[in-house]
Design a protein around this motif. Structure first.
Motif, PDB file in Angstrom:
ATOM      1  N   ARG A 445      52.081  42.497  45.912  1.00  0.00           N
ATOM      2  CA  ARG A 445      52.138  43.942  45.679  1.00  0.00           C
ATOM      3  C   ARG A 445      52.096  44.249  44.185  1.00  0.00           C
ATOM      4  O   ARG A 445      51.465  45.195  43.753  1.00  0.00           O
ATOM      5  CB  ARG A 445      53.365  44.550  46.356  1.00  0.00           C
ATOM      6  N   GLN A 446      52.747  43.394  43.422  1.00  0.00           N
ATOM      7  CA  GLN A 446      52.743  43.571  41.973  1.00  0.00           C
ATOM      8  C   GLN A 446      51.324  43.374  41.414  1.00  0.00           C
ATOM      9  O   GLN A 446      50.872  44.147  40.576  1.00  0.00           O
ATOM     10  CB  GLN A 446      53.669  42.531  41.366  1.00  0.00           C
ATOM     11  N   THR A 447      50.660  42.357  41.912  1.00  0.00           N
ATOM     12  CA  THR A 447      49.288  42.084  41.465  1.00  0.00           C
ATOM     13  C   THR A 447      48.389  43.295  41.691  1.00  0.00           C
ATOM     14  O   THR A 447      47.656  43.719  40.799  1.00  0.00           O
ATOM     15  CB  THR A 447      48.720  40.860  42.226  1.00  0.00           C
ATOM     16  N   ARG A 448      48.482  43.854  42.880  1.00  0.00           N
ATOM     17  CA  ARG A 448      47.634  45.013  43.180  1.00  0.00           C
ATOM     18  C   ARG A 448      47.987  46.196  42.294  1.00  0.00           C
ATOM     19  O   ARG A 448      47.128  46.912  41.809  1.00  0.00           O
ATOM     20  CB  ARG A 448      47.773  45.399  44.650  1.00  0.00           C
ATOM     21  N   ARG A 449      49.302  46.398  42.098  1.00  0.00           N
ATOM     22  CA  ARG A 449      49.746  47.527  41.278  1.00  0.00           C
ATOM     23  C   ARG A 449      49.246  47.371  39.843  1.00  0.00           C
ATOM     24  O   ARG A 449      48.698  48.299  39.252  1.00  0.00           O
ATOM     25  CB  ARG A 449      51.271  47.656  41.324  1.00  0.00           C
ATOM     26  N   GLN A 450      49.412  46.168  39.304  1.00  0.00           N
ATOM     27  CA  GLN A 450      48.974  45.929  37.922  1.00  0.00           C
ATOM     28  C   GLN A 450      47.472  46.150  37.762  1.00  0.00           C
ATOM     29  O   GLN A 450      47.024  46.723  36.774  1.00  0.00           O
ATOM     30  CB  GLN A 450      49.338  44.503  37.492  1.00  0.00           C
ATOM     31  N   PHE A 451      46.733  45.728  38.768  1.00  0.00           N
ATOM     32  CA  PHE A 451      45.276  45.903  38.701  1.00  0.00           C
ATOM     33  C   PHE A 451      44.937  47.402  38.723  1.00  0.00           C
ATOM     34  O   PHE A 451      44.122  47.885  37.936  1.00  0.00           O
ATOM     35  CB  PHE A 451      44.624  45.180  39.877  1.00  0.00           C
ATOM     36  N   ASN A 453      46.785  49.855  37.788  1.00  0.00           N
ATOM     37  CA  ASN A 453      47.205  50.511  36.538  1.00  0.00           C
ATOM     38  C   ASN A 453      46.446  50.005  35.318  1.00  0.00           C
ATOM     39  O   ASN A 453      46.770  50.377  34.193  1.00  0.00           O
ATOM     40  CB  ASN A 453      48.702  50.285  36.289  1.00  0.00           C
ATOM     41  N   GLY A 454      45.493  49.139  35.553  1.00  0.00           N
ATOM     42  CA  GLY A 454      44.714  48.629  34.426  1.00  0.00           C
ATOM     43  C   GLY A 454      45.440  47.575  33.600  1.00  0.00           C
ATOM     44  O   GLY A 454      45.013  47.233  32.499  1.00  0.00           O
ATOM     45  N   GLU A 455      46.551  47.041  34.120  1.00  0.00           N
ATOM     46  CA  GLU A 455      47.275  46.026  33.358  1.00  0.00           C
ATOM     47  C   GLU A 455      46.734  44.621  33.633  1.00  0.00           C
ATOM     48  O   GLU A 455      47.184  43.642  33.033  1.00  0.00           O
ATOM     49  CB  GLU A 455      48.768  46.052  33.718  1.00  0.00           C
ATOM     50  N   LEU A 456      45.803  44.552  34.585  1.00  0.00           N
ATOM     51  CA  LEU A 456      45.256  43.253  34.961  1.00  0.00           C
ATOM     52  C   LEU A 456      43.743  43.423  35.036  1.00  0.00           C
ATOM     53  O   LEU A 456      43.270  44.381  35.648  1.00  0.00           O
ATOM     54  CB  LEU A 456      45.816  42.893  36.350  1.00  0.00           C
ATOM     55  N   ASN A 457      42.977  42.531  34.400  1.00  0.00           N
ATOM     56  CA  ASN A 457      41.530  42.706  34.481  1.00  0.00           C
ATOM     57  C   ASN A 457      40.978  42.151  35.797  1.00  0.00           C
ATOM     58  O   ASN A 457      41.669  41.426  36.516  1.00  0.00           O
ATOM     59  CB  ASN A 457      40.814  42.114  33.253  1.00  0.00           C
ATOM     60  N   THR A 458      39.742  42.523  36.086  1.00  0.00           N
ATOM     61  CA  THR A 458      39.143  42.190  37.379  1.00  0.00           C
ATOM     62  C   THR A 458      39.165  40.688  37.638  1.00  0.00           C
ATOM     63  O   THR A 458      39.489  40.232  38.745  1.00  0.00           O
ATOM     64  CB  THR A 458      37.686  42.690  37.425  1.00  0.00           C
ATOM     65  N   GLU A 459      38.854  39.941  36.607  1.00  0.00           N
ATOM     66  CA  GLU A 459      38.762  38.493  36.763  1.00  0.00           C
ATOM     67  C   GLU A 459      40.117  37.896  37.161  1.00  0.00           C
ATOM     68  O   GLU A 459      40.218  37.118  38.108  1.00  0.00           O
ATOM     69  CB  GLU A 459      38.324  37.915  35.422  1.00  0.00           C
ATOM     70  N   ASP A 460      41.158  38.311  36.445  1.00  0.00           N
ATOM     71  CA  ASP A 460      42.491  37.786  36.744  1.00  0.00           C
ATOM     72  C   ASP A 460      42.954  38.253  38.128  1.00  0.00           C
ATOM     73  O   ASP A 460      43.587  37.507  38.876  1.00  0.00           O
ATOM     74  CB  ASP A 460      43.507  38.240  35.691  1.00  0.00           C
ATOM     75  N   GLN A 462      41.096  39.002  40.701  1.00  0.00           N
ATOM     76  CA  GLN A 462      40.390  38.261  41.750  1.00  0.00           C
ATOM     77  C   GLN A 462      40.929  36.845  41.887  1.00  0.00           C
ATOM     78  O   GLN A 462      41.075  36.331  42.995  1.00  0.00           O
ATOM     79  CB  GLN A 462      38.891  38.260  41.474  1.00  0.00           C
ATOM     80  N   ALA A 463      41.252  36.254  40.745  1.00  0.00           N
ATOM     81  CA  ALA A 463      41.784  34.886  40.792  1.00  0.00           C
ATOM     82  C   ALA A 463      43.105  34.861  41.558  1.00  0.00           C
ATOM     83  O   ALA A 463      43.358  33.971  42.374  1.00  0.00           O
ATOM     84  CB  ALA A 463      41.964  34.348  39.380  1.00  0.00           C
ATOM     85  N   ARG A 464      43.925  35.869  41.302  1.00  0.00           N
ATOM     86  CA  ARG A 464      45.234  35.877  41.985  1.00  0.00           C
ATOM     87  C   ARG A 464      45.094  36.127  43.478  1.00  0.00           C
ATOM     88  O   ARG A 464      45.788  35.517  44.292  1.00  0.00           O
ATOM     89  CB  ARG A 464      46.125  36.970  41.378  1.00  0.00           C
ATOM     90  N   ILE A 465      44.210  37.058  43.839  1.00  0.00           N
ATOM     91  CA  ILE A 465      44.020  37.319  45.275  1.00  0.00           C
ATOM     92  C   ILE A 465      43.432  36.085  45.951  1.00  0.00           C
ATOM     93  O   ILE A 465      43.847  35.699  47.053  1.00  0.00           O
ATOM     94  CB  ILE A 465      43.118  38.562  45.495  1.00  0.00           C
ATOM     95  N   LYS A 466      42.495  35.441  45.246  1.00  0.00           N
ATOM     96  CA  LYS A 466      41.908  34.224  45.817  1.00  0.00           C
ATOM     97  C   LYS A 466      42.981  33.158  46.038  1.00  0.00           C
ATOM     98  O   LYS A 466      42.959  32.444  47.046  1.00  0.00           O
ATOM     99  CB  LYS A 466      40.809  33.679  44.911  1.00  0.00           C
ATOM    100  N   GLU A 488      44.509  39.397  54.240  1.00  0.00           N
ATOM    101  CA  GLU A 488      44.548  40.809  53.821  1.00  0.00           C
ATOM    102  C   GLU A 488      45.380  41.091  52.570  1.00  0.00           C
ATOM    103  O   GLU A 488      45.872  42.214  52.393  1.00  0.00           O
ATOM    104  CB  GLU A 488      45.004  41.711  54.993  1.00  0.00           C
ATOM    105  N   ALA A 489      45.513  40.104  51.693  1.00  0.00           N
ATOM    106  CA  ALA A 489      46.329  40.324  50.485  1.00  0.00           C
ATOM    107  C   ALA A 489      45.802  41.460  49.619  1.00  0.00           C
ATOM    108  O   ALA A 489      46.572  42.128  48.922  1.00  0.00           O
ATOM    109  CB  ALA A 489      46.383  39.030  49.668  1.00  0.00           C
ATOM    110  N   GLU A 490      44.507  41.703  49.668  1.00  0.00           N
ATOM    111  CA  GLU A 490      43.917  42.733  48.794  1.00  0.00           C
ATOM    112  C   GLU A 490      44.137  44.146  49.324  1.00  0.00           C
ATOM    113  O   GLU A 490      43.774  45.114  48.670  1.00  0.00           O
ATOM    114  CB  GLU A 490      42.421  42.440  48.611  1.00  0.00           C
ATOM    115  N   ARG A 491      44.731  44.262  50.524  1.00  0.00           N
ATOM    116  CA  ARG A 491      44.817  45.601  51.145  1.00  0.00           C
ATOM    117  C   ARG A 491      46.216  46.185  51.045  1.00  0.00           C
ATOM    118  O   ARG A 491      47.190  45.569  51.465  1.00  0.00           O
ATOM    119  CB  ARG A 491      44.416  45.526  52.620  1.00  0.00           C
TER     120      ARG A 491
END
Ligand code: GLN
Ligand code: ZN
Length: 758
Positions: A445-451, A453-460, A462-466, A488-491
């Motif tokens: 949930r934190q990963t999605r939130r950070q992404f 809010n722009g605190e996480l770039n697309t590459e990072d 995607q790596a975390r969801i993967k 469904e981690a990305e949802r």
């Protein structure tokens, strides 16, 4: 002069203040005093917002649910809590939420059952009835709120649920006829009305929405009896119905000995003129002219066009209100800072809807010219929406217009497909799978939130969801499940995830609507023709498949569920909107197939909820809903296996439609019913595969292997073993990994035992 009023205001707070206070209180982090303080502040704020109205509702505020409040007002609470220690609020929350071991003071009780409030997404606590139930008046909550409102100079109109609807909403626990309780119930209502009259109350709004449902002669008789009994009460009763047409209850309703009735002119426009003609001339008619169920601006000029002649006829007898309680819409559009400004100009939340009501009343009472500026601005917004190119997409229109029946048909019948699929997937008997989601950990949930809010770039990101996907796949392989999922981690949510990627949707920041208790949902807003710019799930699914040699099931949400869990447009039939969604998800299904995903699940969790209140309208709904599912799912090759999932188990009355969906596999919720609910499939000779949920994912309990074997044997008495799958009731996103792993371990070993005896 037309009188304005409101039937109910959302109580959760524009920023969900009540939710946070409730949850703090439940965790023991907030003292009751502060919870009460938050509640009082919210009530005061909401009454202030309703100040321009002639009458504001009192008693519509609730700490959990208005039906549960009514049970307390009537002194009718389940005996399992009535003898427990603690305050009334403790008991109230005990019924609302249950209390289990682990709570400090454990006086363990199970919660009251919860079910949907008519055809809304609000859930109430079901009153429990037995033949020897008694009722005693407990008016304190209502009187306290009345006193508060009065202190604030509110013109207070108490709101209560009427006796017939109260009985109608409940369930008998001992098979007795709950209508027989009416006789014992009515004296308490009389006493309540007496008490309110004693406080100087003039009008009481008494809600009887059961009148828009199919009532048999006994229930109709009960309505008559109730209001003939209550007519001697020294207050004026405004009997409120909403959510639909009165139809065969119309005459009955018009003739009841009450001072006025409220009807929902949005969902029953055709009945208005009949009622205007029929209603005896001493009665008030309240018309619900602002839609309390959606978030669109009202076309004020058009509304005035049809209201003016009615106002001329009714004069002072005309009251105006939203169609139903505003409980079903978010509080304040003004709070939205990042809504697309073009679309925002087409919307109205609760506060804006009350503003519209005032404009309508002023135009009627003082002439349209007094509110010319407001009417003009409204006309411009309505026209802008009608003409916007964002709403109308000719390509989408052309596609839905060219839909043929063939689009919804599989190449071969089920039996032929099943053979090819067996050859392709080589699954064992009693194949095991899950419903899609794996635990949504704090980290995810934190990963999605950070992404977001722009605190996480697309590459990072995607790596975390993967990494999460990989974890899920590895766990499933270790468990030796047969058909895997990506997890469904990305949802964030099964509807929002798709809405965000479809053209034709916007999202609010604070558009929360109470679903039950402290739980709120934020339905996405479907404003325009729906199209899918690019594939939405293919990359994640493909990645997951690349990690394993076992078949991996792609996960989609179906068109009917997306429709039913969104705020949808009011400028075309729901069926038309659903077709557009169906085509968009169909494209995703075909992209998944193209990408080599051999098994695709299309969730239709909300298909049943969309059923109309009146049985006579079911067939029509089911026809287009099922057709939309078929359009989505059935454009695939025989070798591609389509699954669907529904998280409920009452299929008796819709089994034919379910069969017509023609999914190769359907997974359903059955564990709590001991598989008895499979009878509907058995009786119908349902032909395709079924995965009856073998354990309840809502509970942290770990199901034992023996229990699962027993349940599946019971299933086998109803459905041939070669067509049974083994899976949990629903997705696992709300559970922890340390619950999921042992539960699935037992499930898989149960399946292996079953195979030995197969
Ligand atoms: N695939 C979804 C999940 O597993 C289904 C959720 C649902 O049916 N409500 O979470
Ligand atoms: Zn489910």
């Amino acid at each position: 002069m037309a009188t304005t009023h409101n039937l109910g205001f959302p109580r959760i707070g524009a920023k969900r203040e009540l939710k946070f206070a409730q949850e703090g209180f439940w965790k023991g982090q907030l003292p009751e005093r502060e919870l009460q303080q938050t509640a009082q502040t919210l009530r005061a704020r909401h009454w202030q917002a309703q100040e321009p109205l002639d009458w504001a509702p009192v008693g519509d505020f609730s700490f959990y649910d208005q039906v549960l409040d009514t049970s307390f007002t009537l002194g009718h609470i389940p005996s399992r809590v009535s003898n427990l220690a603690g305050t009334e609020l403790d008991n109230y929350f005990r019924i609302a939420r249950g209390r289990s071991k682990g709570d400090s003071d454990c006086q363990c009780v199970h919660a009251g059952e919860m079910t949907k409030w008519f055809d809304t997404n609000y859930h109430y606590i079901v009153p429990e009835f037995s033949a020897d139930d008694t009722f005693t008046l407990n008016p304190d909550r209502l009187l306290a709120q009345l006193a508060e409102a009065r202190a604030q100079n509110v013109n207070a109109k108490p709101v209560i649920i009427g006796p017939v609807t109260y009985l109608w909403l409940g369930k008998s626990k001992d098979d007795s006829d709950r209508l027989a309780l009416l006789e014992k119930l009515l004296p308490v209502y009389s006493e309540l009305l007496q008490t309110l009259a004693g406080e100087g109350v003039e009008w009481v709004q008494i809600d009887e929405p059961a009148l828009v449902t199919d009532l048999d002669a006994n229930w109709q008789h009960a309505v008559n009896l109730a209001y003939h009994t209550l007519k001697s009460a020294p207050v004026k009763l405004l009997l409120a119905t909403y959510f639909g047409e009165l139809a065969d209850n119309l005459k009955l309703t018009c003739e009841l000995p009450v001072a006025g009735i409220h009807i929902d002119a949005i969902s029953a426009p055709a009945e208005v003129s009949k009622i205007v003609d029929w209603l005896p001339s001493h009665k008030v008619l309240s018309l619900g002219v602002i839609n309390g169920r959606n978030i669109w601006k009202t076309d004020l000029n058009r509304t005035l066009d049809w209201l003016e002649p009615i106002a001329a006829k009714l004069g002072d007898r005309l009251w105006l209100a939203p169609s139903c309680s505003l409980l079903h819409v978010p509080v304040d559009l003004a709070a939205e800072q990042s809504l697309d400004p073009e679309v925002k100009n087409w919307l109205a939340f609760a506060l804006q809807k009350l503003g519209e009501l005032s404009i309508i009343a002023t135009a009627l009472n003082e002439g349209r010219e007094t509110v010319a500026v407001e009417l003009d601005a409204n006309a411009q917004a309505i026209a802008a929406r009608q003409q916007s190119e964002r709403v109308h997409n000719s390509e989408v229109r052309a596609r839905t217009a060219s839909i043929t029946q063939a689009l919804g048909e599989r190449v071969s019948p089920y039996a032929a497909r099943a053979k090819k699929q067996t050859a392709r997937f080589q699954l064992p008997a009693y194949p095991t799978t899950t419903i899609g989601s794996f635990p949504q950990t704090l980290d995810i949930r934190q990963t999605r939130r950070q992404f977001k809010n722009g605190e996480l770039n697309t590459e990072d990101y995607q790596a975390r969801i993967k990494a999460e996907i990989e974890r899920s796949v590895r766990e499933q392989e270790a468990l030796d499940l047969d058909v895997l999922v990506h997890g469904e981690a990305e949802r964030n949510d099964m509807v929002e995830y798709f809405g965000e990627q479809l053209e034709g949707y916007v999202f609010s920041q604070y558009g929360w609507v109470q679903s039950y208790g402290s739980r709120c949902v934020k339905p996405p807003i479907l404003f325009g023709d729906i199209s899918r710019p690019t594939a939405m799930t293919v990359a994640w699914t493909q990645y997951a498949q690349s990690l394993t040699a076992k078949p991996l099931k792609g996960m989609l949400t179906g068109p009917v569920t997306i429709l039913n869990w969104s705020f949808v447009r009011d400028d075309q039939p729901r069926s038309e909107t659903c077709k557009q969604l169906a085509l968009a998800i169909r494209d995703e299904v075909q992209d998944l197939e193209q990408a080599g995903v051999g098994i695709i699940q299309i969730d239709e969790a909300a298909l049943r909820e969309g059923l109309p209140l009146r049985k006579s309208q079911w067939q029509q709904y089911l026809e287009w809903a099922v057709e939309c599912f078929r359009i989505t799912a059935n454009g695939v090759a025989d070798e591609t296996q389509i699954h669907t999932h529904m998280c409920y188990s009452e299929f008796n009355d819709i089994i034919e439609s379910i069969a017509h969906m023609d999914a190769d596999v359907i997974t359903i919720e059955t564990s709590r019913s001991d598989m008895e609910l499979l009878d509907a499939f058995d009786d119908f000779n349902y032909p395709n595969d079924i995965g009856p949920g073998v354990y309840d994912i809502h509970s942290p309990n770990i199901p034992s292997q023996e229990h699962i074997v027993t349940l599946m044997s019971k299933a086998g008495e109803r459905i041939p073993a070669e067509r049974l799958w083994v899976n949990p009731d629903c997705g696992l996103k709300t559970r922890q990994w340390d619950e999921v792993v042992p539960a699935l371990k037992n499930m898989v070993s149960a399946a292996k035992i079953l195979r030995q005896s197969a």
